[in-house]
Write an enzyme that holds these catalytic residues in place. Structure first.
Site, PDB file in Angstrom:
ATOM      1  N   CYS A  31       1.046  -1.524   0.014  1.00 22.49           N
ATOM      2  CA  CYS A  31      -0.361  -0.066  -0.297  1.00 22.49           C
ATOM      3  C   CYS A  31       1.285   1.453   0.140  1.00 22.49           C
ATOM      4  O   CYS A  31       1.424   1.180   1.442  1.00 22.49           O
ATOM      5  CB  CYS A  31      -1.307  -0.220   1.243  1.00 22.49           C
ATOM      6  SG  CYS A  31      -1.705   1.236   0.779  1.00 22.49           S
ATOM      7  N   CYS A  34      -0.304   3.744   2.840  1.00 20.67           N
ATOM      8  CA  CYS A  34       0.591   3.301   3.855  1.00 20.67           C
ATOM      9  C   CYS A  34       1.915   4.231   4.317  1.00 20.67           C
ATOM     10  O   CYS A  34       2.118   3.998   5.271  1.00 20.67           O
ATOM     11  CB  CYS A  34      -0.015   1.732   4.418  1.00 20.67           C
ATOM     12  SG  CYS A  34      -1.692   0.912   4.021  1.00 20.67           S
TER      13      CYS A  34
END
Length: 106
Positions: A31, A34
């Site tokens: 991600c 993230c």
């Protein structure tokens, strides 16, 4: 105070039974957003560590807790107080926005 890695096995002790609020960042290696907020959360943890614990949970390595909470998109940050989720924020944001949101919820 650095961020803390939590797992399905440690979640109850580290988050639900914590004597101070815990912000759990649900994330995964793949991600991009993230990874973008990771350094900001580390800095916020250093700055607000006396008031809140910042924890990170890898949803690929831990599926039980994210399933129970209903994590569908990441990054998802959920603030727990007294063992209950009280606020959540979905998606990446600049450090100032993340910190402001967290402080307003504490």
């Amino acid at each position: 105070m650095p961020t803390v890695a939590v797992t399905d096995a440690s979640f109850e002790a580290d988050v639900l039974k914590s004597d101070k609020p815990v912000l759990v960042d649900f994330w995964a290696d793949w991600c991009g957003p993230c990874k973008m907020i990771g350094p900001s959360l580390e800095e916020i943890s250093e700055e607000l560590g006396d008031k809140v614990t910042i924890a990170k949970m890898d949803i690929m390595a831990n599926t039980e807790v994210p399933g129970q909470i209903g994590v569908k998109s990441i990054p998802l940050m959920v603030l727990f107080k007294d063992g209950k989720p009280v606020a959540q924020k979905l998606g990446a944001a600049p450090k100032s926005a993340l910190k402001g949101w967290l402080e307003s919820e504490l």
